[in-house]
Design a protein around this motif. Structure first.
Motif, PDB file in Angstrom:
ATOM      1  N   TRP A  46       7.797  -6.684  -2.083  1.00  0.00           N
ATOM      2  CA  TRP A  46       6.426  -6.224  -2.321  1.00  0.00           C
ATOM      3  C   TRP A  46       5.631  -6.248  -1.108  1.00  0.00           C
ATOM      4  O   TRP A  46       4.713  -5.144  -1.263  1.00  0.00           O
ATOM      5  N   LYS A  47       5.707  -7.186  -0.156  1.00  0.00           N
ATOM      6  CA  LYS A  47       4.979  -7.030   0.926  1.00  0.00           C
ATOM      7  C   LYS A  47       5.167  -5.602   1.723  1.00  0.00           C
ATOM      8  O   LYS A  47       4.321  -4.962   2.048  1.00  0.00           O
ATOM      9  N   ASP A  48       6.448  -5.147   1.688  1.00  0.00           N
ATOM     10  CA  ASP A  48       6.736  -3.995   2.449  1.00  0.00           C
ATOM     11  C   ASP A  48       6.072  -2.807   1.460  1.00  0.00           C
ATOM     12  O   ASP A  48       5.651  -1.790   2.124  1.00  0.00           O
ATOM     13  N   TRP A  65       2.593  -2.376   2.600  1.00  0.00           N
ATOM     14  CA  TRP A  65       2.280  -1.533   3.912  1.00  0.00           C
ATOM     15  C   TRP A  65       2.578  -0.136   3.346  1.00  0.00           C
ATOM     16  O   TRP A  65       2.064   0.755   4.213  1.00  0.00           O
ATOM     17  N   HIS A  80       3.294   2.582   7.555  1.00  0.00           N
ATOM     18  CA  HIS A  80       3.823   1.339   7.423  1.00  0.00           C
ATOM     19  C   HIS A  80       4.915   0.997   8.579  1.00  0.00           C
ATOM     20  O   HIS A  80       4.992  -0.241   9.059  1.00  0.00           O
TER      21      HIS A  80
END
Length: 204
Positions: free
Chosen positions: A74-76, A79, A85
């Motif tokens: 989810w974090k990626d 970004w 990113h």
């Protein structure tokens, strides 16, 4: 094996960047300010990208890839929504094909900077100077690669693809009349294409 004519599909990205350069002059000339230009480009790129990225992420998350993986964390994914990113957080791609939009965004930022400093009438010479510098980095990669911040500069100024945007702008500018200076810029773009094997070459 696929038919030979299908191999030309690899040049679709090149055509995409040339078209982007071709159509950029109208918004440049009609924008009231750099902020107005930036907002218009933001509205053109980000909403559709966010919708596509979210659809891809959720589809992979719930249905998984053929190898059984559920895609990026989810974090990626969050970004990824910045479109930068890799540079900002070295995050994984939601979908690798979106990389072209980052290059498009960098081109828009360069154009907005040109509007902001009031150098619109010098756009072609300035781009020619940048493409010439990018060409030199391809011809002398070992010398350039040792300069501080060389990779960041090459990324930010789109060294690997700038000649394609320039070629599109040339074609748009020449729609009324070809001049010796425009022909010289075409020659420069073609030289950059031939030398497009420097240390910052990005595989399409």
């Amino acid at each position: 094996a696929s038919p030979d004519f299908l191999h030309f599909g690899a040049y679709g990205v090149h055509l995409f960047f040339i078209i982007s350069g071709f159509v950029i002059l109208m918004p440049l000339d009609t924008s009231k300010s750099a902020a107005h230009f930036a907002y218009a480009r933001f509205a053109r790129l980000y909403p559709a990208f966010w919708a596509a990225a979210a659809t891809t992420f959720l589809a992979v998350r719930f249905f998984h890839l053929p190898d059984g993986s559920a895609g990026v964390p989810w974090k990626d994914a969050a970004w990824n929504l910045t479109m930068m990113h890799k540079f900002l957080a070295n995050a994984q791609d939601i979908d690798g094909v979106y990389w072209t939009l980052e290059r498009e965004l960098l081109f828009y930022i360069l154009m907005a900077a040109n509007v902001a400093v009031g150098l619109r009438k010098y756009l072609l010479p300035l781009l020619a100077a940048l493409v010439s510098f990018a060409l030199l980095t391809s011809l002398a990669p070992n010398l350039y690669a040792h300069l501080p911040g060389s990779r960041t500069l090459a990324w930010a100024l789109n060294f690997h693809f700038l000649y394609l945007f320039l070629l599109g702008i040339i074609l748009s500018s020449a729609s009324a009349k070809w001049t010796p200076s425009l022909l010289a810029l075409v020659a420069l773009s073609l030289l950059a294409a031939l030398a497009d094997n420097g240390p910052f070459h990005a595989t399409i």
